[in-house]
Design an enzyme around this catalytic site. Sequence first.
Site, PDB file in Angstrom:
ATOM      1  N   VAL A   1       0.894  -0.940  -0.057  1.00 49.16           N
ATOM      2  CA  VAL A   1       0.371  -0.038  -0.129  1.00 49.16           C
ATOM      3  C   VAL A   1       0.572   1.510   0.170  1.00 49.16           C
ATOM      4  CG1 VAL A   1      -2.091   1.646   1.259  1.00 49.16           C
ATOM      5  CG2 VAL A   1      -1.548  -0.947   1.350  1.00 49.16           C
ATOM      6  N   CYS A   2       0.367   1.770  -1.193  1.00 52.34           N
ATOM      7  CA  CYS A   2       0.874   3.150  -0.759  1.00 52.34           C
ATOM      8  C   CYS A   2      -0.185   4.582  -0.628  1.00 52.34           C
ATOM      9  CB  CYS A   2       2.338   4.170  -2.153  1.00 52.34           C
ATOM     10  SG  CYS A   2       1.996   4.086  -3.319  1.00 52.34           S
ATOM     11  N   GLY A   3       0.256   6.019  -0.535  1.00 50.91           N
ATOM     12  CA  GLY A   3      -0.698   6.872  -0.693  1.00 50.91           C
ATOM     13  C   GLY A   3      -1.743   7.222  -2.055  1.00 50.91           C
ATOM     14  N   ILE A  33      -3.719   4.417  -0.547  1.00 55.03           N
ATOM     15  CA  ILE A  33      -4.274   3.819   0.696  1.00 55.03           C
ATOM     16  C   ILE A  33      -5.362   3.818   0.704  1.00 55.03           C
ATOM     17  CG2 ILE A  33      -4.394   6.721   1.629  1.00 55.03           C
ATOM     18  CD1 ILE A  33      -3.601   4.080   4.078  1.00 55.03           C
TER      19      ILE A  33
END
Length: 93
Positions: A6-8, A39
């Site tokens: 997961v990243c932004g 996210i």
Amino acid sequence: MKILTVCGMGVGSSIILKMNVEKALRSLGVTADVEVADIGTARGAAAGADLVVTSGELAPQLGELKAKIVVIDNLVNVDLIARALEAALSEAR
């Protein structure tokens, strides 16, 4: 086993993290399906995941998940990722 990175935004850094998680898993001799998410969609995507791998700044935003959250502070260091994954996998046993 299913792992979610997961990243932004769900692009760049989560794809780099996905590739490095896959390398780390190969070095550990572990087979898993690794997927990426941003996210905003991570909570839903994590419903079927065993592990969620993300940065320390995003981990608190995920809230309570059934999956174990693995915090990675250096997304490109495969050795550190492998150690974090190995620790998380041994806790799950």
